[in-house]
Each structure stands twice: as structure tokens, then as C-alpha cells.
Design an enzyme around this catalytic site. Structure first.
Site, mmCIF file in Angstrom:
data_model
loop_
_atom_site.group_PDB
_atom_site.id
_atom_site.type_symbol
_atom_site.label_atom_id
_atom_site.label_comp_id
_atom_site.label_asym_id
_atom_site.label_seq_id
_atom_site.Cartn_x
_atom_site.Cartn_y
_atom_site.Cartn_z
ATOM 1 N N THR A 20 0.841 -1.207 0.000
ATOM 2 C CA THR A 20 0.000 0.000 0.000
ATOM 3 C C THR A 20 0.870 1.249 0.000
ATOM 4 O OG1 THR A 20 -1.969 0.982 1.041
ATOM 5 C CG2 THR A 20 -0.236 0.237 2.533
ATOM 6 N N ASN A 21 0.249 2.417 -0.009
ATOM 7 C CA ASN A 21 0.933 3.703 0.140
ATOM 8 C C ASN A 21 0.447 4.343 1.435
ATOM 9 O OD1 ASN A 21 2.184 3.535 -2.312
ATOM 10 N ND2 ASN A 21 1.185 5.309 -3.208
ATOM 11 N N ALA A 22 1.280 5.185 2.030
ATOM 12 C CA ALA A 22 0.844 5.909 3.228
ATOM 13 C C ALA A 22 -0.156 6.982 2.805
ATOM 14 C CB ALA A 22 2.039 6.557 3.907
#
Ligand code: CTP
Length: 216
Positions: A20-22
Site C-alpha cells: 500500500t501507500n501511506a
């Protein structure tokens, strides 16, 4: 209606593990809130976040980049989208294969085979189904040299994705609420949005988008 992509995407390796991405989703929700306050109807194609969306927004929950693209494309095809705003921190890659269930760690390969995800905003923008298309570019701008590089990266994203405007936001936005942001339209003068928190930036951005719609 204004259509936003917001939050991160999750790209599953198996049923429980993912890349995922932050992203907290706060910027997307702040823009939705500011647009609703100006009486725009808002639909958010929303990746998984812990926060609750503004109550009056229509929310379409998605998990992966491909789901985000498909869900937003269906909304755009309905034909009443005025502004498409890509706020999502889309995960650029996904595992080439998703494993079934939750395999034991001894059964998970140590080397991940990744494939590139679609550029959700660029693909949606290419269909020209909204009246205006807006993107975000989160870039580090701690020194004048970094700021120069950031402007050049934002302008090339604006051109590459065929957008009407891009919001250049300092990467400080990841660590604190306050960041320096600029509105960079494809035609016309850049606007320095100053150093502000997400709520203030959201209100200024909604005003910039409304102005863009008036000039269309
Ligand atoms: N974006 C998207 N889908 C992707 C990547 C980005 O919709 N797969 C959108 C984001 O929502 C944002 C804009 O494109 O509005 C810019 O995102 P960014 O990650 O800065 O750009 P990239 O094109 O991924 O550039 P980079 O090469 O810097 O990773």
C-alpha cells in the site's frame, strides 16, 4: 457533481498481506467537505482508511487500483461529472499473482513479482468525460533546488496526464498538517496557496476549481 479518488489502494499478495501507500485520506475528505459547503454534490471513490467521510458525500469503497479505476469510470460514464479530482495515493505496483487464503510464511516466495498498476487519473482523464480534470503531485520542497525540481516534476505530470491543473503539495503534508502548496493550471498563472493546513488548502482549491469551471 464532483468526483474524487481518495485514500490509498491496497494490492493484495494473499487474503491478508498487501502492498500500500501511506495515506490517511484526510486531504480527500477536506476537499469533499469544502466542495459540499459550496453546495456541490460529491462522490468519493475511496480506498481503505480509518477515518469517516463527510456525511453528505456519496462514498464508493474500493480496495485496489483496478477497482478504483473501474468504479470511477462507471460514475464518469453517467455523464454529470463537472470536476474529476485525483487525490488518491494509488499504489503504483501490484503482485503479479494473488495467492489463495493465507499461506504460511514458509510458503510465500521471498521475491515478489510486481506489475505496474494503471495510472487511474491519466486513464480517466483520457476519456474527457468530466469538464475539468485535476491532479495532485506530492513532492519534497525543503530547499530552493528541491522546489525547482518539484515544479518541473509537477508540470511534467500535468502534461503527461492531460490535466487541466495540478496541485503541487510539499511532502511535509505527510508528516504534519501544514504544508506549502501551489495551484498550477495548464493555461494561466500559477497560484501560491501558501503554507496552510488541509482544511484551508481545501477551501482555496475548491475556489480555484470553481474558477476553472467558469472559464470553461
Ligand atoms: N495517480 C493515479 N494512479 C496512479 C498514480 C498516480 O491516479 N497509478 C494520480 C494521483 O492520484 C495524483 C497524480 O496521479 O493525482 C500524481 O500522482 P504521483 O504519485 O505524484 O505521480 P506518478 O505519476 O505516480 O509519478 P511518479 O513517477 O513520481 O511516481
Amino acid at each position: 457533481m464532483w468526483l474524487l479518488t481518495s485514500g490509498p489502494t491496497r494490492e493484495h499478495l494473499d487474503s491478508v498481506r498487501f502492498l500500500t501507500n501511506a495515506s490517511s485520506g484526510r486531504m480527500g475528505f477536506a476537499i469533499a467537505e469544502a466542495a459540499l459547503a459550496r453546495d456541490h454534490e460529491v462522490t468519493i471513490v475511496q480506498g481503505p482508511v480509518a477515518l469517516s467521510p463527510p456525511p453528505r458525500a456519496h462514498v464508493l469503497p474500493v480496495v485496489s487500483a483496478i477497482e478504483m479505476l473501474e468504479s470511477a469510470a462507471l460514475v464518469l460514464e453517467r455523464g454529470d461529472v463537472e470536476a474529476l479530482i485525483g487525490v488518491a495515493a494509488v499504489c503504483d505496483f501490484r503482485p503479479a499473482r494473488k495467492l489463495a487464503g493465507k499461506p504460511a510464511k514458509s510458503a510465500v516466495p521471498r521475491q515478489l513479482d510486481l506489475v505496474l498498476n494503471p495510472d487511474v487519473l491519466a486513464e480517466l482523464t483520457a476519456r474527457r468525460l468530466a469538464r475539468v480534470h485535476i491532479g495532485f503531485a506530492l513532492q519534497s520542497m525543503r530547499t530552493p533546488e528541491e522546489e525547482r525540481v518539484a515544479f518541473s516534476a509537477a508540470r511534467s505530470k500535468l502534461a503527461r496526464k492531460g490535466l487541466d491543473a495540478i496541485v503541487l503539495n510539499g511532502a511535509a503534508a505527510m508528516e504534519s498538517d501544514a504544508s506549502h502548496a501551489y495551484w498550477i493550471p495548464a493555461r494561466g498563472e500559477d497560484v501560491d496557496l501558501g503554507v496552510a493546513d488541509k482544511t484551508v488548502h481545501a477551501r482555496r482549491l475548491v475556489a480555484c476549481i470553481e474558477e476553472l469551471l467558469v472559464r470553461r
